[in-house]
Write a protein that holds these residues in place. Structure first.
Motif, PDB file in Angstrom:
ATOM      1  N   GLU A 146       0.799  -1.123  -0.056  1.00 40.26           N
ATOM      2  CA  GLU A 146      -0.081  -0.122   0.125  1.00 40.26           C
ATOM      3  C   GLU A 146       0.847   1.191   0.026  1.00 40.26           C
ATOM      4  O   GLU A 146       0.553   2.324  -0.785  1.00 40.26           O
ATOM      5  N   GLN A 159      -0.714  11.545   4.400  1.00 40.84           N
ATOM      6  CA  GLN A 159      -1.766  10.626   3.811  1.00 40.84           C
ATOM      7  C   GLN A 159      -1.350   9.229   3.827  1.00 40.84           C
ATOM      8  O   GLN A 159      -1.925   8.295   4.376  1.00 40.84           O
ATOM      9  N   ARG A 163      -2.682   6.284   6.671  1.00 40.24           N
ATOM     10  CA  ARG A 163      -3.255   5.191   5.852  1.00 40.24           C
ATOM     11  C   ARG A 163      -2.463   3.876   6.503  1.00 40.24           C
ATOM     12  O   ARG A 163      -3.001   2.763   6.727  1.00 40.24           O
ATOM     13  N   GLN A 166      -3.617   3.248   9.828  1.00 39.61           N
ATOM     14  CA  GLN A 166      -5.017   2.510   9.904  1.00 39.61           C
ATOM     15  C   GLN A 166      -4.728   0.994   9.623  1.00 39.61           C
ATOM     16  O   GLN A 166      -5.531   0.247  10.166  1.00 39.61           O
ATOM     17  N   THR A 249      -7.698  -3.023   1.098  1.00 38.51           N
ATOM     18  CA  THR A 249      -6.637  -2.921  -0.099  1.00 38.51           C
ATOM     19  C   THR A 249      -6.884  -4.231  -0.909  1.00 38.51           C
ATOM     20  O   THR A 249      -7.039  -5.383  -0.549  1.00 38.51           O
TER      21      THR A 249
END
Length: 313
Positions: A146, A159, A163, A166, A249
């Motif tokens: 990711e 960002q 992410r 998280q 994802t």
């Protein structure tokens, strides 16, 4: 902004992916008796070491992560010049000191980088974020994939950081070991009493295999099934179900403690590959790291993905 990605060598991703995206490895050294190998995820070296040593004495192995000083030297020697911001994604801090070493090293790095960058013609600041993936092996790879995807898409540092933090909370790693006696012997060598003698003996005698779940730094059994192939097929089926219901994802990472041709031949694996293709999910297959194999034994299967709360079943 030039964004770098650093992982430890326990993170299971294909070597081609690691090279293509310039992912930097923090190698873990494995010592079994007089034999020593720095785990740079070299598949040929890993398989050679595996066949020569791990089957007989792997549970006795000592794994030596990069020290605070080695991490500091790696960054100051290269990374503070090559990048402006680096994300260092580590194996779960509950199972390894690598995260703590990287955090300690980060203080020295941020104190000492300025003259090195200035000498290379970079007057902008350097930043480093150490992130605990809270998982192991193939499941570590989910966040790394990711990070690469977001970097390529031009996402900001903030960002990407938000992410990845998280995802660490929602990444699930599942493992089916082949040899419970090996797993118990290895656990005892490391002072981990989670695999008892009785359960190992019964599991081996009855051919009962546990499915272990890694999530938020904790590992616990979620199922016990008769036979390795039955257990792995159940794992693949559960993964297909998660894919069909939607992942966080479009990524599934799988690693295997041996030749990948053996993984491909396991019941249910072809269906997993078909499900990934049908739902636009990238499947990343890799030989388990040497570090992983000495800790869980030959022939173990690990699957990692990011998803919401669910039951194994």
């Amino acid at each position: 902004m030039r964004i770098g990605i650093v992982v430890d060598s326990a993170c299971d991703l294909p070597n081609d992916f690691i090279r293509q995206h310039n992912i930097v490895l923090l190698p873990i050294t494995v010592r079994i008796g007089e034999a020593i190998l720095a785990d740079h995820r070299d598949e040929e070296a890993t398989l050679g070491f595996l066949h020569a040593h791990v089957a007989e004495r792997g549970h006795e192995a000592e794994t030596i992560p990069y020290s605070v000083e080695q991490i500091r030297d790696l960054f100051l020697g290269k990374l503070v010049v090559d990048y402006d911001h680096v994300f260092c994604l580590t194996i779960t801090s509950t199972r390894s000191p690598i995260h703590e070493h990287a955090v300690q090293a980060s203080f020295a790095i941020l104190n000492d980088y300025k003259p090195i960058r200035q000498a290379a013609g970079h007057n902008s600041p350097f930043a480093l974020r150490v992130i605990d993936t809270q998982n192991l092996f193939a499941a570590q790879g989910v966040a790394v994939v990711e990070a690469v995807r977001m970097r390529q898409a031009g996402a900001s540092v903030q960002q990407i950081r938000e992410r990845l933090e998280q995802l660490a909370l929602h990444t699930h790693g599942y493992m089916v070991p082949r040899d419970l006696y090996y797993l118990r012997a290895r656990a005892r060598a490391k002072g981990d009493r989670s695999v008892g003698l009785l359960s190992a003996a019964l599991g081996t005698a009855l051919d009962i295999k546990p499915v272990l779940h890694g999530h938020r730094g904790q590992t616990a059994p979620v199922a016990k099934l008769k036979g390795f192939e039955t257990a792995t097929q159940k794992l693949f089926d559960v993964t297909v179900q998660r894919i069909q219901e939607g992942l966080m994802t479009p990524t599934v990472c799988v690693s295997y403690g041996g030749e990948l041709s053996e993984l491909h031949a396991l019941p249910g694996y072809a269906r997993l590959r078909e499900a990934c293709q049908a739902h636009g999910v990238e499947l990343y297959e890799s030989l388990m790291s040497l570090t992983g194999m000495v800790n869980v034994g030959k022939g173990a299967v690990v699957v990692g993905f990011a998803a919401g709360p669910h039951r194994f079943g």
